[in-house]
Design a protein around this motif. Structure first.
Motif, PDB file in Angstrom:
ATOM      1  N   ASP A  45       0.974  -1.192   0.006  1.00 19.32           N
ATOM      2  CA  ASP A  45       0.033   0.131  -0.002  1.00 19.32           C
ATOM      3  C   ASP A  45       0.927   1.107  -0.044  1.00 19.32           C
ATOM      4  OD1 ASP A  45      -3.009  -1.005   1.197  1.00 19.32           O
ATOM      5  OD2 ASP A  45      -1.002  -2.394   1.832  1.00 19.32           O
ATOM      6  N   CYS A 178      -0.815  -3.380  -7.475  1.00 17.89           N
ATOM      7  CA  CYS A 178      -1.510  -2.891  -6.371  1.00 17.89           C
ATOM      8  C   CYS A 178      -3.016  -3.415  -6.244  1.00 17.89           C
ATOM      9  CB  CYS A 178      -1.661  -1.391  -6.265  1.00 17.89           C
ATOM     10  SG  CYS A 178      -2.518  -0.791  -4.799  1.00 17.89           S
ATOM     11  N   CYS A 182      -2.759  -4.841  -2.679  1.00 19.62           N
ATOM     12  CA  CYS A 182      -2.846  -3.733  -1.609  1.00 19.62           C
ATOM     13  C   CYS A 182      -4.074  -4.357  -0.807  1.00 19.62           C
ATOM     14  CB  CYS A 182      -3.096  -2.562  -2.333  1.00 19.62           C
ATOM     15  SG  CYS A 182      -1.681  -1.869  -3.035  1.00 19.62           S
TER      16      CYS A 182
END
Length: 218
Positions: A45, A178, A182
């Motif tokens: 993140d 991501c 994430c």
């Protein structure tokens, strides 16, 4: 409405929605309350937020350069949309780092260190190595930026579209990582929105290059 405007509007709407809900993340600090956890400095993140902010900044820079180098309305409109969207997204990414209490730079961590190596390359490609100011995949080198600054008219349009196509491809790769790595929430949703919008713009830039008798590099 043109594909450029649809992509830009979609990205901006997503940015506004995520900005309005981003304060939820702040409630996730490790203070015993329930809610999303606060990312640590070495997390995907935080790494994505730092790296994509740098990546976006160069896209904004290139877009302002070409707006001063051509009178072509299609390219100037695209450049404005990219600069506006990516500047807004960059502000969100930097804002999240502030809310998480994390540094905006990590001197002891190489760009993309948050990504596994197999996500940093396509089959048959060597891992990206920073050179001549290009810190991450798709980023223009210092030499290429100087060429863009010196170019005018159709030459500037073609070079910008080629450089920005490469830039978007690198950005899509990072955003896809991501979207997988994430924590579920606003940042991962933003990353997925980047993938959709930038892939649409890659198609548009291919059309604009074809109109100018050129094509993407590589």
């Amino acid at each position: 409405m043109s594909r450029t405007n649809w992509a830009a509007i979609a990205a901006i709407v997503l940015a506004l929605l995520f900005a309005g809900t981003a304060t939820v993340i702040a409630a996730g600090r490790d203070d015993g309350r329930t809610g999303p956890r606060t990312p640590v400095a070495t997390s995907a993140d935080a790494g994505f937020a730092r790296d994509m902010a740098v990546h976006h900044q160069q896209a904004v820079e290139m877009s302002f350069i070409v707006r001063d180098s051509t009178d072509d309305e299609d390219v100037r409109r695209l450049a404005y949309d990219i600069a506006n969207t990516q500047a807004n997204q960059r502000g969100m990414l930097m804002g999240w780092l502030d809310m998480w209490g994390l540094p905006k730079t990590q001197a002891d961590q190489e760009p993309m260190a948050w990504m596994p190596m197999d996500m940093q390359m396509k089959p048959g490609e060597a891992m990206h190595q920073a050179h001549d100011g290009s810190l991450m995949p798709g980023m223009a080198t210092n030499t290429e930026l100087e060429r863009l600054r010196a170019a005018r008219g159709k030459q500037a349009e073609i070079l910008y579209l080629q450089l920005m196509t490469d830039h978007h491809k690198g950005g899509v790769m990072m955003a896809q990582a991501c979207a997988k790595l994430c924590v579920p929430g606003t940042e991962r949703d933003l990353a997925q929105g980047m993938v959709t919008a930038q892939q649409s713009e890659i198609g548009l830039m291919a059309d604009l290059l074809k109109e100018r008798g050129a094509k993407p590099r590589g």
